[in-house]
Design an enzyme around this catalytic site. Structure first.
Site, PDB file in Angstrom:
ATOM      1  N   GLU A  31       0.865  -1.186   0.000  1.00  0.00           N
ATOM      2  CA  GLU A  31       0.000   0.000   0.000  1.00  0.00           C
ATOM      3  C   GLU A  31       0.899   1.233   0.000  1.00  0.00           C
ATOM      4  OE1 GLU A  31      -3.265   1.185  -0.096  1.00  0.00           O
ATOM      5  OE2 GLU A  31      -2.205   3.101   0.167  1.00  0.00           O
ATOM      6  N   ALA A  46     -20.356   5.120   2.744  1.00  0.00           N
ATOM      7  CA  ALA A  46     -20.394   3.981   3.676  1.00  0.00           C
ATOM      8  C   ALA A  46     -21.692   3.181   3.567  1.00  0.00           C
ATOM      9  CB  ALA A  46     -20.173   4.456   5.121  1.00  0.00           C
ATOM     10  N   ILE A  47     -22.292   3.177   2.401  1.00  0.00           N
ATOM     11  CA  ILE A  47     -23.568   2.507   2.205  1.00  0.00           C
ATOM     12  C   ILE A  47     -23.368   1.128   1.577  1.00  0.00           C
ATOM     13  CG2 ILE A  47     -25.806   2.575   1.009  1.00  0.00           C
ATOM     14  CD1 ILE A  47     -25.600   5.590   1.015  1.00  0.00           C
ATOM     15  N   HIS A  49     -25.368  -0.974  -0.606  1.00  0.00           N
ATOM     16  CA  HIS A  49     -26.552  -0.715  -1.436  1.00  0.00           C
ATOM     17  C   HIS A  49     -27.416  -1.930  -1.651  1.00  0.00           C
ATOM     18  CE1 HIS A  49     -25.535   3.400  -2.562  1.00  0.00           C
ATOM     19  NE2 HIS A  49     -24.277   3.017  -2.636  1.00  0.00           N
ATOM     20  N   VAL A 173       4.507   1.258  -5.395  1.00  0.00           N
ATOM     21  CA  VAL A 173       5.149   0.483  -6.460  1.00  0.00           C
ATOM     22  C   VAL A 173       5.716   1.472  -7.476  1.00  0.00           C
ATOM     23  CG1 VAL A 173       4.737  -1.128  -8.350  1.00  0.00           C
ATOM     24  CG2 VAL A 173       3.577  -1.459  -6.155  1.00  0.00           C
ATOM     25  N   ARG A 316     -13.891   9.240  -6.738  1.00  0.00           N
ATOM     26  CA  ARG A 316     -14.254   7.929  -7.212  1.00  0.00           C
ATOM     27  C   ARG A 316     -13.670   7.736  -8.597  1.00  0.00           C
ATOM     28  NH1 ARG A 316     -17.371  10.417  -5.017  1.00  0.00           N
ATOM     29  NH2 ARG A 316     -19.542  10.548  -4.487  1.00  0.00           N
ATOM     30  N   CYS A 408     -10.856  10.162  24.901  1.00  0.00           N
ATOM     31  CA  CYS A 408     -11.749  10.925  24.026  1.00  0.00           C
ATOM     32  C   CYS A 408     -13.127  10.895  24.655  1.00  0.00           C
ATOM     33  CB  CYS A 408     -11.776  10.311  22.624  1.00  0.00           C
ATOM     34  SG  CYS A 408     -13.180  10.847  21.616  1.00  0.00           S
ATOM     35  N   CYS A 410     -15.824  12.743  23.804  1.00  0.00           N
ATOM     36  CA  CYS A 410     -16.945  12.847  22.859  1.00  0.00           C
ATOM     37  C   CYS A 410     -17.402  11.474  22.407  1.00  0.00           C
ATOM     38  CB  CYS A 410     -16.540  13.677  21.638  1.00  0.00           C
ATOM     39  SG  CYS A 410     -16.112  15.366  22.035  1.00  0.00           S
ATOM     40  N   CYS A 443     -15.850  17.555  19.306  1.00  0.00           N
ATOM     41  CA  CYS A 443     -14.763  18.500  19.577  1.00  0.00           C
ATOM     42  C   CYS A 443     -13.614  18.299  18.589  1.00  0.00           C
ATOM     43  CB  CYS A 443     -14.273  18.430  21.015  1.00  0.00           C
ATOM     44  SG  CYS A 443     -12.850  17.346  21.319  1.00  0.00           S
TER      45      CYS A 443
END
Lengths: 483, 412, 123
Positions: A31, A46-47, A49, A173, A316, A408, A410, A443
Site C-alpha cells: 500500500e 459507507a452505504i 446498497h 510500487v 471515485r 476521548c 466525545c 470537539c
C-alpha cells in the site's frame, strides 16, 4: 506461489484475506499510503446498497447484490459494525419521479435485489416523520445498510496477517520486471523487490497509473469528486433510513443518511474532474452549500450550524462505460486489474474478492483452493466502551484500569482502546482515529488531540514532534519550546 | 461498582466548578468534585498570562495563580476531589451520576448537582473552510496546551483566524517563543477581544490585524502550505478581487466557544441565544436540585464572573441538599433591544440578582433598562466582547414577586 | 518627541497623539481625562508584565509558568526572553518561588506561577 496485491483499500484487503487462507500461497499486500483504507475506501457514503440502482446487464449489478448478501457474515467475522437501516428513494407526487421509482423496482427485481417495495405516503411518514412533506412516495429497500468501510480493510488485513500474509505500507510500487509476458517481480520506492507469480491491481483512483507501470492498458479513469458534511450525534434522531432523492444523470444524488456511530452524513456532490488529479480532495464553498441545500430539501432543518462537525471530499474512479473493470490482461498474463471500482464498490467488495480469488486467479495459476491448516477466519468479538452498558464497563475496569481512563470524551474512547489500536498497527493520529473513533466526535480532537499524540509517542518510543497526522510529511509539532 | 452518596456533586473542576465546590463546602455540605483531566484548573492551567482575579480576588493574577488559590481552598474545606473521572450519564430523576475512572465504575447520588462543564472550541471542521485537510491547523486552546504545558511549538509561521482574546493571546505567545505570526484575521469590522489585548499582543509586536477579512481556503498536501484570506462584506461573503495568500505552515483558530450542553439537552432547558443551560439567579437549571455555572451557561469574558457564578451555584446547591432551600420562584427574563447573551434566564426574588449581558453590536452609548425594577444603567463605548454587569440587591426584588416576566432591554 | 498610542483603559481604545512642546505634553484624541496620563506613560516608557515558561529539571511537568512580579520595560522584553530561555530550575517548584531576583535591575523579579512537583517514576 506468491501473489501480490497492490492497494490496501477494501477490495485489496478482502482479496488478501482470502489469499491468506490458502495452502501453498504466500500473500503480500503493498500500500502506497501509510495506513490501509485511506483512499476511496474512507471517503464515500459507507452505504451497502440494495442493488436496484445498477442497470441490469452491467458487471456491477450482480456483484452488488451478491456483496450485499455477504455483508452480514463479513462484518460479523471482522467485528465491524453493519446495520441494515433500510433505504428510501423518495419521490414527489409527479409522474416522472413516480415512474423512476417503478423503473428502479423493476430493475432491482431483475438484478435479484431483495426487500424492495414501493410504499405510500402514510407508511413513508411513519418511517421518516422528519422527511419533507413534498415527498409522498418512496421505494423502500430493507436490505440496504451502513457500515464502517475503512475498518473492513483494516480488519481484513489484520486477519490476513494472522494467517501469515505480509502487509507493507508507505511504499508505493515504482517498477517491475516482466519476462515472457509475465510479471516476475515488483519494485517498491524503497528499492524492495517482491517476486510475484500473480499481481492484483486494486489501487482505487490510481489503477490506470499503476497498470501502466506494468505496460498494461486499462480504460481511462474519469475521476469524480464527492463532497460530504458530517453532523453531530444530536442530528441522528432525525432520520433512521438512508434517504435518496430520485436518481439523475450524475448519479444517486445528494443523500441524508445515518452513520454507524449515530451521526448523520450529508452528500455527496458529484463533480467531474477535468484532468487526472488523484490528490485533489479539496472541498469547495459551492459544493458544501449544495450539499446543505439538498439535505434541507429532503429533511428540513437538518443542516443547522451547531450540528456541523466537519466536511471532507473523496474521489471515485469511473470510466466512460460507468462500470467496473475487473479483468486479467491479455498481454501481461498474470496481471489482474480490479479497476474503476466506483459505486457500488463498497457493497460489491466481498463479491469481487470471491470473483478474483475463486474464479480469476485459478485461470492464471495452477493452485488448489485448499485451506491452510490453522487459519483465522474471524477476529475476536470486542465491543467499544462507547457501546457498552455502564455495569459492563465497570467490570472491564476492574480487570483493566486503563479502560477507566477515558481519553476521548466525545466518543468515550479509553486509553486501553487506543493502546490496542497502536499495537494492532495504528502509527499516526488518523490511524488511532479511524480504528477507535477518538477525535472523530464533536470537539474534533480539540480536547484530546494532545493526549493521543502523547500516547502515540510513548507507545512508539518516539519524540512527540515525530508524531504524524497521517502521511509522511504531516508533522504536527515543531521543536521544543524549552529544549 | 461503588455506590456513593454525597450532599453536593460538582461536575467539572475548572474555575466554575472549583468555586462551586468551595462555596458548597463552606455552607456545610459534603462535596465531591469530579474532574476529567489529571488535575483541576481547567483552562486556567494553560492560561499563563495575567489579567485574572481583579474582581474575584482584587489582585491581578495569571491563570495558574487564580487556580492555585481555589485549589488551596478546596483542600482547606475538605472537598473530595477526584481527577481522571468521566461522568458518563446523569440520571436527573434520581440525581445520580454514573462515573468512570481507573478505579472503577461508581454511581454517585447527590442531594444537588452542579454542572460546570464549560465550553469547547469551535473546531476547524465546523467552519466549512474549503480546501485541503493538511496537518498544521490547531484550535487556539490546543496550540496553547502544546506550548504552555506540553513544551512543543505548533510550527514555524502562523496565521491566526479570529481576534477573540484567545487568538490575541496566542499571537503574542507564539511570537515570544520565536514563531512568526503573519497576521490576525477577523471577519467582523471590530476586534473580538479586549482593546488591551489588541495593544499588548498585536501592536507591541507589529502583528497586523485584518478586520473584515476571513480565511477562504487552506492549501497543503501533507502539512499546511498556505491560506487564502479575503476581505468580506457584511454578510461575511468574500469580496471578489480582495483576496491574498499567506504562506504559513500553521493556522490557529479562535473561532468561538460552544457551551458543552449536548449531554443535557434532553433533560434540561437551554437558552437559544446563549446556547447554554438556562439558569436562574440562584444558578438553578430547569430541573430542581440541578445547578449550572460558567461557560456551559453562556460564554463569559472574565473568569472572575465564572468563579462568582460558581460560588452562587455551590451555595444554593448546598442549601438544596441540606434541606435549607426556600420556596423558589422562577420569573422568566425576556430580552429587548440590543441584548444578546443574557444571564440569568429566570429570576428568583429570594436571591441577589446579577445580570450579565453582551451587546449585539458595538454601541457608542446606551443604557440598560430593567423596567420592572425601575433600574437604568448608562454606559459608553460598549462592545460585544466585554460583558456588562448589573447587580441588584434582593431587597429590591420584592416588587417583582407577582410579575410574569422581567425585561432586560438595551437602548441607545 | 511625539507619537501615537492606543489607550487600553476602557474599551473605546482612543488613538491618542502625544507631542512634547517645550516642557509640556500636548495630548490629543483622548475622550476622557484618564487617557492623558496613560498616553504620556505609555509613550515615554511603556511597561508590561511578562508571562512565559521556564524549563524545569526533574519535574512532573517540563515547564513552569512564570511572570514578572511587576511591569518591566517593553524595550527589554526580547532580551529578557533570551535570558529566560537559557535558564532552568530544579523541581519542586512552588507558586511564588523567585526564579530570578531583580530581573530588570529595578527590583522586579521573575516568579513561578505553577506548582511543579518532582517527577515520579512509573508515570
Amino acid at each position: 506461489m506468491q501473489i501480490v496485491v497492490i492497494g490496501g483499500g477494501i477490495c485489496g484487503s478482502l482479496i488478501l484475506r482470502k489469499l491468506s487462507t490458502l495452502r501453498n500461497v504466500s500473500a503480500v499486500l503493498v500500500e502506497a499510503k501509510c495506513d490501509l483504507g485511506q483512499g476511496v475506501t474512507k471517503a464515500n457514503s459507507a452505504i451497502v446498497h440494495g442493488g436496484y440502482d445498477d442497470p441490469h446487464g452491467t458487471v456491477r449489478a450482480p456483484l452488488c447484490v451478491k456483496g450485499n448478501a455477504l455483508f452480514t457474515d463479513l462484518c460479523e467475522e471482522l467485528n465491524v459494525p453493519f446495520k441494515r437501516t433500510g433505504s428510501l428513494v423518495v419521490a414527489r407526487d409527479n409522474p416522472d419521479e413516480i415512474k423512476q421509482l417503478q423503473e428502479l423496482l423493476e430493475n432491482g427485481e431483475k438484478n435479484g435485489a431483495r426487500g424492495l417495495r414501493i410504499i405510500d405516503k402514510d407508511e413513508l411518514r411513519k418511517i421518516e416523520p422528519n422527511l419533507s412533506k413534498d415527498y409522498e412516495h418512496a421505494l423502500h429497500c430493507s436490505s440496504a445498510g451502513i457500515t464502517e468501510p475503512w475498518m473492513i480493510a483494516i480488519a481484513a488485513a489484520n486477519i490476513a496477517r494472522m494467517n501469515g500474509a505480509r502487509v507493507i505500507t508507505g511504499d508505493p510500487v515504482t517498477g517491475c520486471n516482466i519476462s515472457d509476458g509475465c510479471v516476475e517481480d515488483i519494485i517498491l520506492e524503497s528499492g524492495t523487490r517482491i517476486p510475484a507469480d500473480c499481481v492484483i491491481n486494486a489501487t482505487g483512483v490510481h489503477y490506470n497509473e499503476v497498470a501502466s507501470i506494468f505496460g498494461v492498458v486499462t480504460p481511462t479513469v474519469k475521476l469524480r469528486k464527492g463532497q460530504y458534511i458530517l453532523l453531530d450525534k444530536l442530528a441522528g434522531g432525525m432520520i433512521r433510513s438512508i434517504i435518496f432523492p430520485t436518481p439523475s444523470e450524475e448519479g444517486k444524488g445528494k443523500l441524508v443518511l445515518p452513520t454507524v456511530d449515530r451521526g448523520v452524513l450529508l452528500g455527496p456532490t458529484s463533480e467531474k474532474l477535468d484532468s487526472y488529479t488523484p490528490d485533489d480532495v479539496a472541498t469547495s464553498d459551492k459544493g458544501l452549500r449544495d450539499v446543505m441545500n439538498a439535505a434541507d430539501s429532503l429533511v428540513p432543518g437538518i443542516s443547522r450550524n451547531n450540528w456541523i462537525i466537519k466536511s471532507f471530499a473523496g474521489l471515485r474512479p469511473d470510466t466512460d462505460e460507468r462500470d467496473f473493470f475487473i479483468k486479467a490482461d491479455d498481454r501481461v498474463k498474470n496481471f489482474i486489474t480490479v479497476g474503476a471500482i466506483r459505486s457500488p464498490g463498497l457493497t460489491a467488495a466481498p463479491a469481487i474478492a470471491e470473483l478474483v480469488v475463486d474464479e480469476m486467479i485459478p485461470q492464471i495459476l495452477e493452485f488448489s483452493a485448499e485451506p491452510k491448516d490453522r487459519i483465522v477466519t474471524r477476529l475476536p468479538k470486542t465491543e467499544k466502551i462507547n457501546e457498552l452498558p455502564f455495569k459492563e464497563i465497570a467490570r472491564m475496569i476492574d480487570d483493566d484500569p486503563l479502560h477507566g481512563k477515558i481519553v476521548c470524551q466525545c466518543n468515550e474512547v479509553s486509553e486501553r482502546e487506543i493502546i490496542n489500536a497502536i499495537r494492532e498497527g495504528a502509527r499516526t493520529i488518523d490511524g488511532v482515529k479511524f480504528r477507535t473513533r477518538a477525535g472523530f466526535g464533536r470537539c474534533q480532537g480539540s480536547f484530546c488531540g494532545w493526549r493521543i499524540a502523547q500516547i502515540l509517542s510513548r507507545e512508539l518510543g518516539t519524540e512527540l514532534s515525530e508524531v504524524k497526522l497521517n502521511e509522511k510529511n504531516t508533522w504536527i509539532l515543531n521543536g521544543k519550546v524549552r529544549p | 461498582m461503588k455506590n456513593t452518596k454525597t450532599d453536593v456533586l460538582v461536575v467539572g473542576g475548572g474555575a466554575g466548578g472549583m468555586a462551586a465546590a468551595v462555596s458548597a463546602a463552606k455552607e456545610g455540605a459534603h462535596v465531591i468534585l469530579l474532574e476529567r483531566e489529571d488535575a483541576v484548573g481547567g483552562v486556567l492551567n494553560q492560561c499563563i498570562h495575567n489579567g485574572f482575579g481583579l474582581q474575584f480576588y482584587q489582585q491581578e493574577l495569571t491563570g495558574p495563580e487564580f487556580s492555585h488559590k481555589l485549589e488551596y481552598e478546596l483542600r482547606e474545606r475538605d472537598v473530595h476531589v477526584v481527577c481522571g473521572s468521566y461522568v458518563r450519564h446523569i440520571d436527573f430523576s434520581s440525581n445520580s451520576a454514573y462515573v468512570i475512572s481507573p478505579s472503577g465504575g461508581e454511581k454517585i447520588t447527590a442531594g444537588a448537582i452542579v454542572i460546570a462543564t464549560g465550553a469547547r472550541e469551535r473546531p476547524f471542521g465546523a467552519l466549512l473552510i474549503p480546501g485541503d485537510r493538511p496537518a498544521g491547523i490547531f484550535p487556539a486552546g490546543l496550540a496553547q496546551r502544546y506550548v504552555n504545558l506540553e513544551n512543543h511549538l505548533p510550527g514555524n509561521r502562523a496565521l491566526i483566524l479570529g481576534s477573540g482574546d484567545i487568538g490575541l493571546i496566542m499571537a503574542r505567545r507564539l511570537t515570544l517563543e520565536g514563531m512568526e505570526v503573519v497576521a490576525v484575521v477577523e471577519r467582523m469590522p471590530y476586534p473580538g477581544g479586549l482593546t488591551r489585548n489588541v495593544v499588548q499582543c498585536l501592536e507591541d509586536f507589529g502583528i497586523p490585524l485584518l478586520l473584515s477579512n476571513t480565511v477562504t481556503s487552506v492549501r497543503g498536501n501533507g502539512r499546511l502550505k498556505s491560506v487564502e484570506v479575503s476581505e468580506v462584506d457584511e454578510q461575511f461573503n468574500p469580496i471578489s478581487g480582495k483576496a491574498r495568500s499567506f504562506e504559513v505552515d500553521t493556522l490557529v483558530l479562535s473561532a468561538g466557544l460552544i457551551p458543552q450542553v449536548e449531554d443535557y439537552v434532553r433533560d434540561l432547558d437551554t437558552d437559544p441565544v446563549n446556547k447554554g443551560l438556562s439558569v436562574s439567579n440562584t444558578c438553578e437549571t430547569s430541573a430542581r436540585g440541578i445547578f449550572a455555572a460558567g461557560n456551559n451557561v453562556a460564554v463569559f469574558d472574565l473568569v472572575d464572573y465564572v468563579a462568582a457564578e460558581g460560588w452562587i451555584a455551590g451555595r444554593h446547591a448546598a442549601f438544596h441538599a441540606l434541606g435549607n432551600a426556600g420556596q423558589s420562584q422562577r420569573i422568566p427574563v425576556v430580552r429587548k433591544g440590543m441584548v444578546g447573551v443574557l444571564v440569568p434566564n429566570m429570576v428568583d426574588p429570594n436571591e441577589h440578582l446579577r445580570i450579565y449581558l453582551r451587546l449585539k453590536a458595538p454601541m457608542d452609548k446606551g443604557k440598560v433598562i430593567v423596567r420592572e425594577l425601575e433600574i437604568e444603567k448608562d454606559f459608553v463605548y460598549g462592545v460585544p466582547s466585554e460583558m456588562l454587569q448589573l447587580v441588584v440587591n434582593k431587597d429590591k426584588l420584592d416588587k417583582i414577586r407577582d410579575l410574569e416576566r422581567l425585561t432586560v432591554e438595551v437602548l441607545s | 518627541m511625539k507619537g501615537h498610542i492606543t489607550c487600553t483603559i476602557c474599551p473605546v481604545g482612543c488613538r491618542i497623539s502625544v507631542k512634547k512642546d517645550g516642557n509640556e505634553y500636548v495630548i490629543e484624541g483622548n475622550k476622557c481625562a484618564r487617557g492623558k496620563q496613560y498616553a504620556i506613560d505609555e509613550l515615554i516608557n511603556p511597561t508590561r508584565i511578562l508571562t512565559t515558561s521556564i524549563k524545569v529539571n526533574g519535574g512532573a511537568c517540563e515547564l513552569a509558568s512564570v511572570r514578572t512580579s511587576g511591569p518591566i520595560e517593553l524595550s527589554i522584553i526580547r532580551e529578557k526572553m533570551k535570558e529566560i530561555k537559557q535558564i532552568s530550575v530544579d523541581a519542586p517548584v512552588s507558586v511564588g518561588q523567585v526564579i530570578v531576583k531583580d530581573i530588570d535591575g529595578k527590583g522586579v523579579s521573575l516568579v513561578a506561577t505553577r506548582e511543579v512537583p518532582q517527577h515520579t517514576t512509573g508515570r
